[in-house]
Scaffold this motif. Sequence first.
Motif, PDB file in Angstrom:
ATOM      1  N   ASP A  58       0.763  -1.084  -0.033  1.00 28.62           N
ATOM      2  CA  ASP A  58      -0.032   0.036   0.034  1.00 28.62           C
ATOM      3  C   ASP A  58       1.044   1.276  -0.060  1.00 28.62           C
ATOM      4  OD1 ASP A  58      -2.553  -1.168   0.293  1.00 28.62           O
ATOM      5  OD2 ASP A  58      -2.013  -2.074   2.204  1.00 28.62           O
ATOM      6  N   MET A  59       1.817   1.140   0.822  1.00 21.32           N
ATOM      7  CA  MET A  59       2.871   2.328   0.750  1.00 21.32           C
ATOM      8  C   MET A  59       4.522   1.858   0.748  1.00 21.32           C
ATOM      9  SD  MET A  59       1.897   3.157   4.694  1.00 21.32           S
ATOM     10  CE  MET A  59       3.249   4.257   5.066  1.00 21.32           C
ATOM     11  N   ILE A  60       5.262   2.658   0.219  1.00 19.60           N
ATOM     12  CA  ILE A  60       6.630   2.426   0.081  1.00 19.60           C
ATOM     13  C   ILE A  60       7.334   3.533   0.708  1.00 19.60           C
ATOM     14  CG2 ILE A  60       8.354   1.944  -1.662  1.00 19.60           C
ATOM     15  CD1 ILE A  60       5.097   1.025  -2.795  1.00 19.60           C
ATOM     16  N   VAL A  61       8.030   3.197   1.894  1.00 23.52           N
ATOM     17  CA  VAL A  61       8.714   4.475   2.358  1.00 23.52           C
ATOM     18  C   VAL A  61      10.077   4.429   2.065  1.00 23.52           C
ATOM     19  CG1 VAL A  61       9.323   5.467   4.556  1.00 23.52           C
ATOM     20  CG2 VAL A  61       7.117   4.201   4.293  1.00 23.52           C
ATOM     21  N   VAL A  62      10.652   5.765   1.388  1.00 21.20           N
ATOM     22  CA  VAL A  62      11.837   5.659   0.800  1.00 21.20           C
ATOM     23  C   VAL A  62      12.257   6.910   1.310  1.00 21.20           C
ATOM     24  CG1 VAL A  62      10.944   6.650  -1.365  1.00 21.20           C
ATOM     25  CG2 VAL A  62      13.238   5.511  -1.221  1.00 21.20           C
ATOM     26  N   ARG A  63      13.853   6.913   1.413  1.00 20.83           N
ATOM     27  CA  ARG A  63      14.497   8.077   1.883  1.00 20.83           C
ATOM     28  C   ARG A  63      15.661   8.366   0.928  1.00 20.83           C
ATOM     29  NH1 ARG A  63      16.963   9.778   7.731  1.00 20.83           N
ATOM     30  NH2 ARG A  63      18.590  11.399   7.076  1.00 20.83           N
TER      31      ARG A  63
ATOM     32  N   CYS B 192      -1.548   9.755  10.082  1.00 17.65           N
ATOM     33  CA  CYS B 192      -1.282   9.932   8.595  1.00 17.65           C
ATOM     34  C   CYS B 192      -1.847   8.840   7.785  1.00 17.65           C
ATOM     35  CB  CYS B 192       0.082  10.277   8.204  1.00 17.65           C
ATOM     36  SG  CYS B 192       0.273  10.769   6.849  1.00 17.65           S
ATOM     37  N   VAL B 193      -1.770   7.510   8.294  1.00 22.42           N
ATOM     38  CA  VAL B 193      -1.895   6.218   7.694  1.00 22.42           C
ATOM     39  C   VAL B 193      -3.691   6.190   7.851  1.00 22.42           C
ATOM     40  CG1 VAL B 193      -2.190   3.685   8.027  1.00 22.42           C
ATOM     41  CG2 VAL B 193       0.074   4.829   8.113  1.00 22.42           C
ATOM     42  N   GLU B 194      -4.186   6.457   8.895  1.00 23.04           N
ATOM     43  CA  GLU B 194      -5.788   6.220   8.843  1.00 23.04           C
ATOM     44  C   GLU B 194      -6.401   7.384   7.985  1.00 23.04           C
ATOM     45  OE1 GLU B 194      -6.370   7.007  13.181  1.00 23.04           O
ATOM     46  OE2 GLU B 194      -6.026   4.781  13.416  1.00 23.04           O
ATOM     47  N   ARG B 195      -5.978   8.608   7.876  1.00 20.83           N
ATOM     48  CA  ARG B 195      -6.403   9.374   6.846  1.00 20.83           C
ATOM     49  C   ARG B 195      -6.088   8.950   5.350  1.00 20.83           C
ATOM     50  NH1 ARG B 195      -4.194  12.919  10.793  1.00 20.83           N
ATOM     51  NH2 ARG B 195      -2.469  13.346   9.515  1.00 20.83           N
ATOM     52  N   THR B 196      -4.953   8.493   5.186  1.00 22.33           N
ATOM     53  CA  THR B 196      -4.817   8.104   3.848  1.00 22.33           C
ATOM     54  C   THR B 196      -5.433   6.724   3.430  1.00 22.33           C
ATOM     55  OG1 THR B 196      -2.582   8.900   4.171  1.00 22.33           O
ATOM     56  CG2 THR B 196      -2.930   7.589   2.138  1.00 22.33           C
ATOM     57  N   PHE B 197      -5.850   5.826   4.143  1.00 21.12           N
ATOM     58  CA  PHE B 197      -6.365   4.548   4.065  1.00 21.12           C
ATOM     59  C   PHE B 197      -7.522   4.522   4.851  1.00 21.12           C
ATOM     60  CE2 PHE B 197      -1.799   3.954   3.337  1.00 21.12           C
ATOM     61  CZ  PHE B 197      -2.049   3.662   2.110  1.00 21.12           C
TER      62      PHE B 197
END
Length: 766
Positions: free
Chosen positions: A86-91, A366-371
């Motif tokens: 669902d999400m890919i966190v990248v720096r 943030c996750v709850e608002r996005t999904f």
Amino acid sequence: MVQALARAGCAVTLVLKAPVRTGRLVDPLRALPGVTVRSPHAEGLIDIEGGMPPKAAAAVLARVDEEERLRPAAGGPPHPPEGGFDMIVVRGRRLAGKLSAGPLAGRLWTYLTDVPQSAALFDGSSKGELRRIADASRVLLCQTEELRGFLESAVPATAGKSVLFPPVVVLPDGLEPRRDGAPDGRALTLVYTGKFAPRWNTYEMTSLPRLLAIRGVDAELHMVGDKIHDDPADPGFATRMRTALESGQGVVWHGGHPRAEAMRLTAACDVGLSWRHPEMDASLELSTKVLECGTLGVPVVLNRTPMHERLFGTDYPLFASTETDVLDALTLIGKNSDVFTLAVERCRAAAAGFTLDAAAERLRGCVERTFPEPSAAVLAAAEEHERVAVRLGAAGGGGPARPDEALAGTAAPSGSAPPDAAQGGPRRLRVGVAGHDLKFFTRLLDYLRSRPDMEVRVDKWAALKVHDEDRSRELADWADVVVCEWCGPNAIWYARNKRPGQRLVVRLHRFELYARWPRHLPIDEVDEVICVSPHYADLTREITGWPAGKVTTIPNWVDDHQLDRPKLTGAEHHLGMIGIAPSRKRLDLALDALEELRRDDPRFTLFVKTKLPWEYWWIWQKEEEREHYERVFRRIRRSPLLAGGVVFDSYGRDVASWLRRIGFVLSTSDDESFHLAPAEGMASGAVPALLGWPGADTIYDTRWIHDDPSAMAASIASTVSLGRWEHDRLLARDQVRAAYGLDEVCRQWTDMLAATAVGATAVRTP
């Protein structure tokens, strides 16, 4: 990040960019519930020794994502076709840049730190790369408020996606914060950890014990680290630095140590040093070392910057910019236990918001608002539409037996999912959105697309009267519910081409109400007309004669999460206006109020964020409009009270950052349908000040509405002088969150779509 995501309720897969040399970091993560660690080197997914370059990393991540997509999901439908995660966190910019053009685009949560931090370094190439990254990212994580504001100003595409995610400080196991009080009768112990480089003032630090001894303060400096910078501009620096570390008076050099040991050494000292060259004051990043010291109860000497003042308070006793400042601060703290105690308390309080629990809470929200969670009402509405379609098909009702049959043999729009039946999951509500200009619908559209119980497709019209009729017909044949943004030719077309059993919702703005299109709209084919305010809902019923039950109100949304940012110093004397064209916005009345305020207090300033009237050809071609603005600008130039009191800021999407300086948002218009600017100001923590345009009292609390500019000025002046500004701005913020916050408005839209979908038109009281 892995720990914070896991605590926020996510199932996390960590992909390592380098081979595992020691399990010191990785093994504790493997032990966390819900965390999977993938090592591409050990799994044979890559044959590169050492860390992966961005291109190789992008390929590996795409492969891992594909494996996740094909893996059966336990207890639920398969993963969505666009990818398994669902999400890919990248720096990192380089890796994010590579991913922005690949199959992971749209699901990136990019943590931006390595960006140019001044306008001079921000060239066209950097802007272009960051714009592509922003377009491909669902969320942009920014370390500081300063970095977020700079990015939104320099790269407009980042606005609305930027979320604050400060550094996270986690104490090593077994390490407790320092409990000792001020040094009393013993040497003052100073500590620095990190690299040794010219702009970090590390060479100058080595002189502090000797200079403090001259002042009668016994001190010892502990230096932790082994990276000595080779500076091309100062070839002798490395030699001088090493000599000072090895033989400086009162200097103890511990060499390099793992982070946990470095923090233990820090906890054993009295004062941390983060004093840097003034060139570093413009940094948009926050030193993790400073926060670590605060968590450990070790006060820090550091430069005075707006960011540091916000964290530690303007009266923090250990701010320093010059060597003399540092010596003065250390002399004071070495001889005054009360100052030492105050500094410790400020540092601990500043670090309290950077714990792992705080990070997890930020991510959880943030996750709850996005999904969003699926709604039983929406799923029931989708099933009802399926049953209606089947009945109509069996009875020869003129529509397809199943809505998806209309798309048979045609390519689905880019990014859309295949029919729900093929996915094996519950049928989703099919929502079509049609319109030529969706700027007032963007966040609602993002929200509807994010819902797992809805499938959304858009029919974007090229212009008000121009569209691809085949595409429109395809959407009409597919959708359960069609939402027409603007009551224009799009609404007329969909009303005339509506399928039996299909629901049609039209959102009407002020612009169309006085145009000809509502007269040609077959209202019997429309299930609900949405207006943004009760006043305009009443006007719509009065002007059109449409059935009262079909005209309802759902207000404009305000992105209160994005707008809620800390105010800058002096904001209580700053008035703001957003947009001054056309003339009915009445900038002249705002100037009336400003003149009265500046007559008694010249600190009051009006900031105007706007396009200028001559940038709108349809306004500037009118003689009366030109004459109005010529009078206004002549007045600003000539009035002694207005001199230096009006600032024009460029139009742009960085409204949330701009509002940080604004304490009062004005609305002086002759008329408005809703006027979003006061609501946005309220969400930012500013106090609204409105004149009584028709319908204002149906949208805003009457305490914010004034009879004329004099009354407005008097209210603003007394709010500041009597110390009510802080109370009033928090009250205004709470009001707008409850009435027009994005979560609340999205809830109303969800309820409305579910209700209208099953034929029960929702009539809401204003």
